[in-house]
Design an enzyme around this catalytic site. Structure first.
Site, PDB file in Angstrom:
ATOM      1  N   TYR A  68     -20.778  44.401  82.785  1.00 13.74           N
ATOM      2  CA  TYR A  68     -21.050  42.965  82.909  1.00 13.74           C
ATOM      3  C   TYR A  68     -21.519  42.623  84.333  1.00 13.74           C
ATOM      4  O   TYR A  68     -22.304  41.707  84.534  1.00 13.74           O
ATOM      5  CB  TYR A  68     -19.774  42.154  82.635  1.00 13.74           C
ATOM      6  CG  TYR A  68     -19.410  41.971  81.184  1.00 13.74           C
ATOM      7  CD1 TYR A  68     -20.196  42.460  80.152  1.00 13.74           C
ATOM      8  CD2 TYR A  68     -18.239  41.276  80.844  1.00 13.74           C
ATOM      9  CE1 TYR A  68     -19.826  42.270  78.823  1.00 13.74           C
ATOM     10  CE2 TYR A  68     -17.877  41.078  79.524  1.00 13.74           C
ATOM     11  CZ  TYR A  68     -18.665  41.579  78.511  1.00 13.74           C
ATOM     12  OH  TYR A  68     -18.301  41.380  77.208  1.00 13.74           O
ATOM     13  N   GLY A  69     -20.991  43.353  85.310  1.00  5.79           N
ATOM     14  CA  GLY A  69     -21.205  43.005  86.717  1.00  5.79           C
ATOM     15  C   GLY A  69     -22.648  43.034  87.179  1.00  5.79           C
ATOM     16  O   GLY A  69     -22.983  42.520  88.235  1.00  5.79           O
ATOM     17  N   CYS A  90     -11.102  40.401  82.706  1.00  4.33           N
ATOM     18  CA  CYS A  90     -12.270  40.849  83.456  1.00  4.33           C
ATOM     19  C   CYS A  90     -12.602  39.750  84.461  1.00  4.33           C
ATOM     20  O   CYS A  90     -12.810  38.597  84.066  1.00  4.33           O
ATOM     21  CB  CYS A  90     -13.420  41.047  82.466  1.00  4.33           C
ATOM     22  SG  CYS A  90     -15.018  41.335  83.230  1.00  4.33           S
ATOM     23  N   THR A 135     -15.264  39.459  86.353  1.00  5.33           N
ATOM     24  CA  THR A 135     -16.667  39.056  86.260  1.00  5.33           C
ATOM     25  C   THR A 135     -16.843  38.022  85.147  1.00  5.33           C
ATOM     26  O   THR A 135     -17.494  36.991  85.328  1.00  5.33           O
ATOM     27  CB  THR A 135     -17.543  40.286  85.951  1.00  5.33           C
ATOM     28  OG1 THR A 135     -17.202  41.322  86.861  1.00  5.33           O
ATOM     29  CG2 THR A 135     -19.015  39.956  86.061  1.00  5.33           C
ATOM     30  N   CYS A 175     -11.765  43.407  90.531  1.00  2.00           N
ATOM     31  CA  CYS A 175     -12.359  43.880  89.269  1.00  2.00           C
ATOM     32  C   CYS A 175     -11.266  44.683  88.587  1.00  2.00           C
ATOM     33  O   CYS A 175     -10.617  45.527  89.240  1.00  2.00           O
ATOM     34  CB  CYS A 175     -13.572  44.762  89.558  1.00  2.00           C
ATOM     35  SG  CYS A 175     -14.128  45.718  88.121  1.00  2.00           S
ATOM     36  N   HIS A 190     -11.242  47.074  86.607  1.00  2.00           N
ATOM     37  CA  HIS A 190     -11.424  48.528  86.573  1.00  2.00           C
ATOM     38  C   HIS A 190     -10.814  49.232  87.792  1.00  2.00           C
ATOM     39  O   HIS A 190     -10.535  50.423  87.749  1.00  2.00           O
ATOM     40  CB  HIS A 190     -12.921  48.875  86.515  1.00  2.00           C
ATOM     41  CG  HIS A 190     -13.489  48.839  85.133  1.00  2.00           C
ATOM     42  ND1 HIS A 190     -13.775  47.672  84.484  1.00  2.00           N
ATOM     43  CD2 HIS A 190     -13.831  49.838  84.282  1.00  2.00           C
ATOM     44  CE1 HIS A 190     -14.269  47.938  83.289  1.00  2.00           C
ATOM     45  NE2 HIS A 190     -14.313  49.244  83.138  1.00  2.00           N
TER      46      HIS A 190
HETATM   47  N1  DGL Z   1     -13.744  44.884  84.586  1.00  2.00           N
HETATM   48  C1  DGL Z   1     -14.694  43.926  84.983  1.00  2.00           C
HETATM   49  C2  DGL Z   1     -14.181  43.002  86.084  1.00  2.00           C
HETATM   50  O1  DGL Z   1     -13.002  42.798  86.232  1.00  2.00           O
HETATM   51  C3  DGL Z   1     -16.084  44.331  85.350  1.00  2.00           C
HETATM   52  C4  DGL Z   1     -16.704  45.568  84.903  1.00  2.00           C
HETATM   53  C5  DGL Z   1     -18.183  45.420  84.618  1.00  2.00           C
HETATM   54  O2  DGL Z   1     -18.999  45.308  85.539  1.00  2.00           O
HETATM   55  O3  DGL Z   1     -18.480  45.412  83.438  1.00  2.00           O
HETATM   56  O4  DGL Z   1     -14.963  42.414  86.796  1.00  2.00           O
END
Ligand code: DGL
Length: 264
Positions: free
Chosen positions: A43-44, A75, A77, A187, A189
């Site tokens: 998504y980022g 998430c 983002t 983030c 992740h």
């Molecule tokens: N896990 C997502 C976040 O907390 C982002 C990962 C992505 O870029 O898809 O921003």
């Protein structure tokens, strides 16, 4: 609304799982389902309007598996970009995950903090506003860690510490040069690389994420609305593309979820 309905978590991939784990540990009778929007990962790197559409679509797909009683956008983002839009169209409580800038500003002694997040979060107005509201006197070093996001999603399970240290090297260098004493994992992740980041930055550096705040908010909402579950069933992990099935099976197992494949 049924109190035994699941709590839904969504993310672009595996980032939201540690957030789900926090709630699962505290509330073992709750039921969960998790959606990794793997087809649209990451998504980022997407535009604001693309992310809003993707999140709304992911929510629709999850609803086809049964209506949740609460949705967690696990998430950063997606939350900083689409939280308001999702809240406007859903009639259940929606909890977002945003960078823990406030906690970091309170904890930092030298008032120099780092934020490690995706490109979209780093460039967005939401983070800027958080800094203005909660860390106005701090120097904030913003670092975009797109490579780390991809690494965690695709290679984390097959990598050793050496490889992880290499992947986080640039971010560590930037934070060291900026002299930060506290780093925000902006983030979801990045929770997976907390230990290595701490080791590389030095044991004195504080690393903060939003799990406590988000978890406590979820518990508060369930309590206020008398929605605590009293009947445990299986927890399911869905994705939107089968490409990483093997690694998703392992991630699902690590967090005690059943791998249920691509959401129809
Ligand atoms: N896990 C997502 C976040 O907390 C982002 C990962 C992505 O870029 O898809 O921003």
């Amino acid at each position: 609304m049924s109190k035994n309905a699941p709590i839904a978590f969504i993310d672009s991939g595996v980032g939201g799982l540690p957030y789900l784990q926090w709630v699962k540990d505290k509330l073992p009778l709750e039921n969960f389902y998790y959606l990794a929007d793997s087809k649209n990962f990451p998504y980022g790197e997407k535009s604001q309007s693309e992310i809003v559409d993707l999140v709304l679509n992911a929510v629709k797909q999850l609803n086809s598996k049964g209506n949740p009683k609460l949705l967690v956008i696990a998430c950063n983002t997606a939350s900083v970009t689409a939280l308001d839009s999702v809240r406007r169209i859903l009639n259940i409580p929606v909890v977002g995950v945003v960078p823990a800038v406030k906690s970091a500003a309170e904890l930092s002694e030298n008032k120099r903090i780092g934020v490690l997040a995706t490109k979209r979060t780093v460039q967005g107005a939401y983070l800027q506003d958080l800094i203005k509201d909660f860390a106005p006197t701090c120097h904030v070093e913003k670092v975009s860690g797109s490579g780390i996001v991809r690494f965690v999603e695709n290679d984390y399970l097959k990598s050793d510490n050496l490889r992880i240290n290499l992947i986080i090297e640039d971010a560590v260098l930037q934070f060291r040069e900026a002299g930060v004493d506290t780093v925000v994992l902006g983030c979801t992740h990045f929770i997976y690389i907390t230990d290595q980041l701490k080791k590389q930055m030095g044991e004195k550096i504080r690393i903060v994420d939003s799990r406590n705040g988000v978890g406590r908010q979820i518990i508060h909402i369930l309590k206020e609305n008398d929605l605590f579950s009293d009947n445990k069933t299986d927890d399911c992990f869905y994705c939107t593309a089968e490409s990483s099935a093997e690694s998703y099976r392992l991630f699902a197992k690590m967090f005690g979820l059943e791998y249920c494949g691509v959401i129809a």
